[in-house]
Scaffold this motif. Structure first.
Motif, short mmCIF file in Angstrom:
data_model
loop_
_atom_site.label_atom_id
_atom_site.label_comp_id
_atom_site.label_asym_id
_atom_site.label_seq_id
_atom_site.Cartn_x
_atom_site.Cartn_y
_atom_site.Cartn_z
N ARG A 219 0.83 -1.20 0.00
CA ARG A 219 0.00 0.00 0.00
C ARG A 219 0.87 1.25 0.00
NH1 ARG A 219 -4.28 0.75 4.81
NH2 ARG A 219 -2.47 1.56 5.92
N ARG A 220 1.96 1.18 0.76
CA ARG A 220 2.84 2.34 0.82
C ARG A 220 3.44 2.64 -0.56
NH1 ARG A 220 5.62 5.78 4.15
NH2 ARG A 220 4.57 4.98 6.00
N CYS A 223 0.76 4.19 -2.70
CA CYS A 223 0.41 5.55 -2.27
C CYS A 223 1.56 6.52 -2.50
CB CYS A 223 -0.05 5.55 -0.81
SG CYS A 223 -1.67 4.76 -0.62
N TRP A 279 -4.51 -5.42 0.67
CA TRP A 279 -4.92 -4.10 1.21
C TRP A 279 -5.92 -3.38 0.31
CZ3 TRP A 279 -3.58 -0.33 -2.20
CH2 TRP A 279 -2.54 -0.64 -3.10
N PRO A 287 -11.49 2.67 2.42
CA PRO A 287 -10.95 3.19 3.68
C PRO A 287 -9.47 2.86 3.87
CG PRO A 287 -13.13 2.24 4.03
CD PRO A 287 -12.73 1.89 2.62
N SER A 288 -9.05 1.69 3.40
CA SER A 288 -7.64 1.32 3.49
C SER A 288 -6.79 2.25 2.65
CB SER A 288 -7.49 -0.14 3.03
OG SER A 288 -6.16 -0.43 2.64
N GLU A 291 -6.35 5.52 4.41
CA GLU A 291 -5.28 5.43 5.43
C GLU A 291 -3.91 5.51 4.79
OE1 GLU A 291 -5.58 1.89 7.83
OE2 GLU A 291 -7.70 2.27 8.27
N THR A 294 -2.90 9.03 3.89
CA THR A 294 -2.47 9.78 5.06
C THR A 294 -1.06 9.37 5.49
OG1 THR A 294 -4.75 10.07 5.79
CG2 THR A 294 -3.03 10.31 7.47
N GLU A 295 -0.80 8.08 5.44
CA GLU A 295 0.52 7.56 5.84
C GLU A 295 1.66 8.17 5.03
OE1 GLU A 295 -0.78 3.05 7.24
OE2 GLU A 295 0.50 3.32 5.46
N ASP A 300 -5.52 16.19 4.81
CA ASP A 300 -6.92 15.76 4.73
C ASP A 300 -7.59 16.32 3.47
OD1 ASP A 300 -6.54 14.42 7.05
OD2 ASP A 300 -7.84 15.70 8.29
N ARG A 303 -6.23 14.54 0.39
CA ARG A 303 -6.75 13.17 0.37
C ARG A 303 -8.19 13.15 -0.14
NH1 ARG A 303 -7.45 9.42 5.75
NH2 ARG A 303 -9.38 10.61 5.92
#
Lengths: 321, 321
Positions: A219-220, A223, A279, A287-288, A291, A294-295, A300, A303
């Motif tokens: 996921r990282r 993202c 993920w 929702p994942s 997150e 944000t990570e 906000d 996002r």
């Protein structure tokens, strides 16, 4: 009208009530749903009719919308808003008037070509891309007039660039990633992405496993790609187009990819749907994704823009035109 | 909104600029124009597209309208208002959703059958009329839901009566006369006309030569028929549906009558368009018809109702539903 909605820029589900409920469980407010890939005019109208029938029978859960205002109303009413679209122009034939006719029955997004070349231009899989044809230029103008968003996700890079330049309105890559992140024909070179963004368009980053490098990607990593892209082209031009494929039997993938033109000759050639990352196994996992954004440092506001606000801005600009 | 408009309840012209101008020269404000007779779904959409293209190129003279409000606006703007319709249900196939889809692209009138029986019911030319089928009942309900006026001009009498009874909204004989005036299969028996009127519907009396007894009939005879009909069913239920056939080459009549199913086998069987009465050679002669109505005793108010006001009342009731 300024609160945030979650928008998935493309899903190609086999829609049933369980699928509707699965999408809603991810907090998704708006989906651009594909209702045509290889169909001709009558086949596409029949699919739109079938979707209307689904909506008639699930009016408490889903609604076809044609404007951003209707998306907000649907969200207020607690129902999923669906923007109908085609991933091909086969159903438009050679008739620019079909742009307005399909717009009248709810089609708001049309991809110029799907996985093969057509009368408008080349797909991303052709050995040679001769660019937008004469009929392609006429159809782009007709789609502009009809307030239909032009999509180049599966379109060849030359044709896609021509479409950016020919279109009077911003266009979109509704579901695709930078080729610099994952080197596939379906992903896009930086110059094309920049051209789309420079004209006010959007790139909807996909989570389809083949175009993110497989289900093992984290996921990282995904993202961070979104963060890099936002840095490069401006956060206002980045969204999500998951390319979710919910509800299909395994043998649907062959049709989806190749229609009639390249049917497998033996069963070993029948493709399987690839596994998704744990993920993000579909729109239920928005929702994942939130997150993850944000990570990697998204504010906000940024996002919310990537998860829906940017699509709403583009939809308002094009659909209202 | 209360001033009078002139409405022709059905014309099946081959529309070109000269035809548009000829219709306008008769003071006609609104025409219900047939854009489909034997077509399938794609063929019908293509014809709607062609009509849109005509309108695009003649925007100073003609406009597609979908409501009575738009008819008045068109009249204010000095352009002919056209309500699109089909004289067949072939293009709807077996899919009730197509009622709403065609309504969305502007179709406001659908005839249940044309000159042959179909999946919905029987035509007026069949040896046996089994009435409205199961699919016919479903399609009537779908047309009601979509705000589309149901037309039974070419429909068999049993099927037509079933449609009157099944429909939630008034229906119309858009172009037909009492069989008591001219005894032809296409004209209607008194009991059916009374049933249509009793439910709030309309009979649009035609001037097509075959259904008035030929071109020798006098204006007074025709207008006395209108007066008798108004006396019998109420003036509010009587209008005009000329069935004008402007702009066609002579060989078009074979297609119009029989489509593909009964093509002439030798050239001697190819039909010719019949000659029209000298006092009404097409919609340009609406002023002559107005004079004739006055001659046989219609008040100004009743004359305005028959020449358009009654259609507007029915259109408002059905299209707005």
């Amino acid at each position: 009208m300024n609160r945030s909605l979650v928008v998935d820029g493309l899903e190609i589900n086999n829609w049933t009530r369980p699928v509707i409920d699965e999408v809603r469980s991810g907090g998704v407010d708006v989906v651009h749903a594909t209702v045509g890939v290889w169909e001709d005019l009558a086949g596409a109208m029949t699919r739109i009719g079938a979707f209307r029938h689904l909506v008639r029978n699930n009016a408490d859960a889903i609604r076809i919308v044609r404007s951003v205002e209707e998306m907000y109303t649907a969200a207020d009413d607690g129902v999923l808003a669906v923007v109908l679209g085609f991933q091909n122009a086969s159903m438009l034939g050679d008739d620019p008037e079909m742009a307005g006719i399909f717009a009248d029955v709810g089609i708001r997004v049309v991809q110029l070509t799907y996985n093969i070349a057509n009368h408008l231009g080349s797909s991303c899989y052709e050995p040679v891309d001769a660019g937008l044809t004469r009929a392609g230029h006429r159809m782009v103008a007709a789609l502009n007039d009809a307030g239909v968003l032009i999509d180049i996700s599966h379109v060849g890079n030359v044709t896609g660039r021509h479409a950016v330049d020919a279109s009077a309105h911003p266009i979109a890559i509704t579901h695709g990633n930078p080729a610099s992140f994952c080197d596939k024909a379906r992903n896009k070179p930086d110059d094309l992405i920049h051209a789309v963004a420079a004209r006010g368009g959007m790139i909807g980053c996909t989570l389809y496993p083949l175009f993110i490098g497989g289900s093992e990607i984290t996921r990282r990593q995904y993202c961070e790609m979104l963060a890099d892209l936002a840095e490069a082209v401006g956060v206002a031009h980045v969204g999500i187009g998951s390319d979710a494929v919910l509800g299909w039997a395994p043998d649907a993938l062959g049709w989806m990819r190749s229609g009639r033109w390249d049917r497998p000759v033996d069963s070993s050639e029948i493709p399987d749907f690839p596994p998704w990352p744990d993920w993000f196994d579909g729109p239920k996992d928005f929702p994942s994704l939130a997150e993850g954004l944000t990570e990697v440092g998204f504010s906000d506001a940024d996002r919310a823009a990537v998860l829906g606000g940017n699509w709403l801005r583009l939809y308002r600009e094009v659909f209202g035109a």
